[in-house]
Design an enzyme around this catalytic site. Structure first.
Site, PDB file in Angstrom:
ATOM      1  N   GLY A 115       1.532  -5.899  -9.449  1.00  0.00           N
ATOM      2  CA  GLY A 115       2.432  -7.050  -9.519  1.00  0.00           C
ATOM      3  C   GLY A 115       3.361  -7.069 -10.724  1.00  0.00           C
ATOM      4  O   GLY A 115       4.036  -8.063 -10.963  1.00  0.00           O
ATOM      5  N   LYS A 117       6.256  -5.477 -11.293  1.00  0.00           N
ATOM      6  CA  LYS A 117       7.672  -5.682 -10.951  1.00  0.00           C
ATOM      7  C   LYS A 117       7.844  -6.952 -10.128  1.00  0.00           C
ATOM      8  O   LYS A 117       8.901  -7.573 -10.149  1.00  0.00           O
ATOM      9  CB  LYS A 117       8.217  -4.462 -10.231  1.00  0.00           C
ATOM     10  CG  LYS A 117       8.001  -3.243 -11.093  1.00  0.00           C
ATOM     11  CD  LYS A 117       8.943  -2.172 -10.989  1.00  0.00           C
ATOM     12  CE  LYS A 117       8.570  -1.041 -11.922  1.00  0.00           C
ATOM     13  NZ  LYS A 117       7.142  -0.631 -11.922  1.00  0.00           N
ATOM     14  N   GLU A 135       1.511  -5.173  -0.365  1.00  0.00           N
ATOM     15  CA  GLU A 135       0.671  -4.045  -0.802  1.00  0.00           C
ATOM     16  C   GLU A 135      -0.112  -3.532   0.395  1.00  0.00           C
ATOM     17  O   GLU A 135      -0.795  -4.296   1.070  1.00  0.00           O
ATOM     18  CB  GLU A 135      -0.281  -4.504  -1.916  1.00  0.00           C
ATOM     19  CG  GLU A 135      -1.318  -3.479  -2.315  1.00  0.00           C
ATOM     20  CD  GLU A 135      -0.744  -2.112  -2.723  1.00  0.00           C
ATOM     21  OE1 GLU A 135       0.241  -2.061  -3.479  1.00  0.00           O
ATOM     22  OE2 GLU A 135      -1.295  -1.090  -2.261  1.00  0.00           O
ATOM     23  N   ARG A 140      -6.271  -3.362  -3.350  1.00  0.00           N
ATOM     24  CA  ARG A 140      -5.330  -3.714  -4.415  1.00  0.00           C
ATOM     25  C   ARG A 140      -4.658  -5.071  -4.186  1.00  0.00           C
ATOM     26  O   ARG A 140      -3.904  -5.552  -5.032  1.00  0.00           O
ATOM     27  CB  ARG A 140      -4.267  -2.619  -4.550  1.00  0.00           C
ATOM     28  CG  ARG A 140      -4.856  -1.328  -5.112  1.00  0.00           C
ATOM     29  CD  ARG A 140      -3.890  -0.150  -5.051  1.00  0.00           C
ATOM     30  NE  ARG A 140      -2.679  -0.293  -5.811  1.00  0.00           N
ATOM     31  CZ  ARG A 140      -2.549  -0.031  -7.110  1.00  0.00           C
ATOM     32  NH1 ARG A 140      -3.573   0.413  -7.786  1.00  0.00           N
ATOM     33  NH2 ARG A 140      -1.395  -0.193  -7.728  1.00  0.00           N
ATOM     34  N   CYS A 232       7.447   6.508 -11.390  1.00  0.00           N
ATOM     35  CA  CYS A 232       7.120   6.769 -12.796  1.00  0.00           C
ATOM     36  C   CYS A 232       6.885   8.262 -12.956  1.00  0.00           C
ATOM     37  O   CYS A 232       5.881   8.690 -13.496  1.00  0.00           O
ATOM     38  CB  CYS A 232       5.941   5.918 -13.256  1.00  0.00           C
ATOM     39  SG  CYS A 232       4.515   6.064 -12.209  1.00  0.00           S
TER      40      CYS A 232
HETATM   41  N1  SAM Z   1       5.192  -2.090  -8.292  1.00  0.00           N
HETATM   42  C1  SAM Z   1       3.893  -2.075  -8.930  1.00  0.00           C
HETATM   43  C2  SAM Z   1       4.001  -2.713 -10.295  1.00  0.00           C
HETATM   44  O1  SAM Z   1       5.073  -2.718 -10.883  1.00  0.00           O
HETATM   45  O2  SAM Z   1       2.974  -3.247 -10.767  1.00  0.00           O
HETATM   46  C3  SAM Z   1       3.344  -0.674  -9.004  1.00  0.00           C
HETATM   47  C4  SAM Z   1       3.349   0.022  -7.697  1.00  0.00           C
HETATM   48  S1  SAM Z   1       2.608   1.602  -7.687  1.00  0.00           S
HETATM   49  C5  SAM Z   1       3.788   2.560  -8.486  1.00  0.00           C
HETATM   50  C6  SAM Z   1       2.777   2.037  -6.016  1.00  0.00           C
HETATM   51  C7  SAM Z   1       2.054   1.182  -5.034  1.00  0.00           C
HETATM   52  O3  SAM Z   1       2.258   1.712  -3.718  1.00  0.00           O
HETATM   53  C8  SAM Z   1       0.555   1.123  -5.233  1.00  0.00           C
HETATM   54  O4  SAM Z   1       0.137  -0.213  -5.289  1.00  0.00           O
HETATM   55  C9  SAM Z   1      -0.021   1.786  -3.996  1.00  0.00           C
HETATM   56  O5  SAM Z   1      -1.202   1.201  -3.563  1.00  0.00           O
HETATM   57  C10 SAM Z   1       1.075   1.597  -2.973  1.00  0.00           C
HETATM   58  N2  SAM Z   1       1.048   2.625  -1.899  1.00  0.00           N
HETATM   59  C11 SAM Z   1       0.278   3.716  -1.799  1.00  0.00           C
HETATM   60  N3  SAM Z   1       0.546   4.361  -0.637  1.00  0.00           N
HETATM   61  C12 SAM Z   1       1.483   3.670  -0.006  1.00  0.00           C
HETATM   62  C13 SAM Z   1       2.153   3.819   1.240  1.00  0.00           C
HETATM   63  N4  SAM Z   1       1.903   4.846   2.041  1.00  0.00           N
HETATM   64  N5  SAM Z   1       3.052   2.869   1.578  1.00  0.00           N
HETATM   65  C14 SAM Z   1       3.315   1.837   0.759  1.00  0.00           C
HETATM   66  N6  SAM Z   1       2.727   1.661  -0.428  1.00  0.00           N
HETATM   67  C15 SAM Z   1       1.824   2.555  -0.806  1.00  0.00           C
END
Ligand code: SAM
Length: 458
Positions: A115, A117, A135, A140, A232
């Site tokens: 969360g 962003k 999500e 998560r 990232c």
């Molecule tokens: N936006 C979040 C933040 O700023 O706190 C961080 C997001 S993290 C970089 C990427 C997110 O994408 C994770 O929560 C992960 O669970 C989710 N994710 C993983 N596989 C995915 C998929 N196939 N489709 C969509 N989201 C996915």
């Protein structure tokens, strides 16, 4: 702290090729301590510290001289700030430059947990905008929900869907953020274990997954809407290749003129620009961001259903029990779920929320007010933390020690004869509910929110 020799060899070779003469400075930065930064909540504006250094690209962001025990700060528990790595806050500046943030917008954060962003987006938007935080990974979702409840804005929905399940919301959103799951190269300093998961195969896997998420995101944008793609990580396979692919799908890449002193590196290819933060150039971790305008036509607007599928209007006789809890009750309408949970929905978002309600089956939206038990109304923790809660409710100001005891879910001995619901408060911010029952005061902190750390050690 990261040391050069723990970096996977193919990663080192790739970074040498990418950075050339800068490579030694990059690896030297990986041995430096990770900067600690937070972003304050502009609607719970009480946090201040004289020794905090501002983050250049985000007026709400600050670096701290050392890492405190955040769990034991009642202001952190009350949602006064979010602990966020500074490079990610570049999103705030990118949107301030390009989006019409003074207007009501419909915004989707497609990969939202935990969360970081989403809280940033919520703070950028007007109160009559709608933010959907999604999500896909079930485990998560609770942390995402908890962080959004702490942040406290009633114009937020949290959903749990695969990106491909948003099809019924084609053309609905003004802004879609895809902060994609990635190989995490930019987090190697913060989380050295991430190097163990890195491989060239995983980079390729992430790049493919990102493209699938982006292709599900594209149709959700209005014509003229903005798509933000961020990761990232550093490699072109995940970043520029996917940005290039977006361009090929008819999106226009937007150039962002960040001041040179910020140290953000522009990467361009075939008329597509992306922006990279490196730890040796900015005070933050590795981060990549690119921004696009949708030039594709969208279909007819989504029809607005006449009623909510998952909610019924709260019976008129129960409304007087809930209205006094809100600062502006007339800005909300009240609904009840089959499990008797009551929700306040911002009137101004009524049509959008009905569309959302019909389009998604796994979601929650609006402000959870509480639940009726017989004739008694039990207010929810989310309501205590909400920016919409009334300022005229009985409250008790706690010192830091009692605030932490509140978060340990201990019953407090208070010099108060108040009977009924009472807000526990610290430095003007609500922490949760207490209930005076004459002889004592009961603590209504939900047990999942209880802090497990020993508060006496600090
Ligand atoms: N936006 C979040 C933040 O700023 O706190 C961080 C997001 S993290 C970089 C990427 C997110 O994408 C994770 O929560 C992960 O669970 C989710 N994710 C993983 N596989 C995915 C998929 N196939 N489709 C969509 N989201 C996915």
């Amino acid at each position: 702290m990261m040391i050069n020799t723990t970096l996977p060899v193919p990663f080192r070779q790739r970074m040498q090729a990418q950075l050339g003469a800068e490579y030694p400075v990059f690896t030297a930065a990986l041995t430096e301590p990770v900067p600690v930064s937070i972003r304050v909540n502009p609607q719970k504006n009480v946090w201040q510290r004289k020794d905090a250094e501002p983050v250049a690209w985000c007026p709400e962001g600050f670096y701290l001289p050392e890492r405190p025990v955040f769990t034991l700060d009642p202001l952190f528990q009350a949602g006064a700030y979010y602990v966020q790595e500074a490079s990610s806050m570049l999103l705030a500046d990118a949107l301030r430059r390009t989006a019409r943030l003074h207007r009501p917008l419909r915004v989707l954060d497609l990969c939202a947990a935990p969360g970081g962003k989403s809280t940033l987006l919520a703070s950028l938007l007007t109160n009559d905008s709608l933010l959907v935080c999604n999500e896909v990974i079930r485990s998560r979702v609770p942390v995402l929900r908890e962080n959004m409840e702490k942040w406290g804005y009633p114009n937020v929905a949290v959903s749990h869907h695969d990106p491909e399940e948003f099809g019924a919301l084609a053309g609905f959103f003004d802004i879609v953020l895809v902060d994609a799951p990635c190989s995490g190269e930019g987090l190697f300093r913060k989380d050295p274990d991430a190097t163990l998961e890195w491989s060239e195969e995983n980079v390729a896997l992430c790049a493919g997954r990102q493209q699938r998420i982006l292709s599900a995101a594209l149709p959700l944008l209005q014509e003229g809407g903005l798509l933000v793609f961020s990761t990232c990580t550093y490699n072109d396979e995940e970043n520029l290749n996917n940005a290039d692919w977006l361009h090929q799908q008819g999106l226009e890449s937007i150039k962002l003129e960040f001041p040179d002193v910020w140290g953000v590196v522009e990467k361009s290819r075939n008329g597509v620009s992306g922006y990279q933060c490196y730890p040796h150039r900015v005070k933050g971790e590795g981060f990549f961001l690119s921004l696009f305008k949708n030039r594709n036509r969208t279909g007819a607007p989504t029809p607005v259903p006449r009623a909510f599928r998952s909610l019924k209007p709260l019976p008129a006789r129960q409304i007087p029990a809930v209205k006094p809890f809100l600062r502006q009750p007339d800005a909300f309408s009240f609904y009840i779920k089959p499990n008797l949970e009551v929700f306040a929905l911002p009137e101004v978002l009524s049509a959008d929320l009905r569309i959302l309600d019909a389009a998604l089956y796994n979601k929650g939206f609006g402000l959870e007010m509480g639940v009726f038990k017989g004739n008694d109304f039990i207010p929810s923790h989310a309501l205590a933390l909400s920016t919409a809660v009334s300022e005229d409710l009985p409250a008790v100001d706690l010192n830091r020690e009692d605030s932490l005891r509140f978060f340990k879910k201990e019953n407090l001995v208070l010099d108060s004869s108040v009977k009924g619901w009472l807000l526990a408060r610290y430095e003007g911010l609500n922490l949760g509910w207490l209930k005076g029952i004459g002889s004592r005061v009961n603590n209504y902190l939900p047990k999942d929110w209880r802090i497990r750390m020993d508060i006496r050690e600090y």
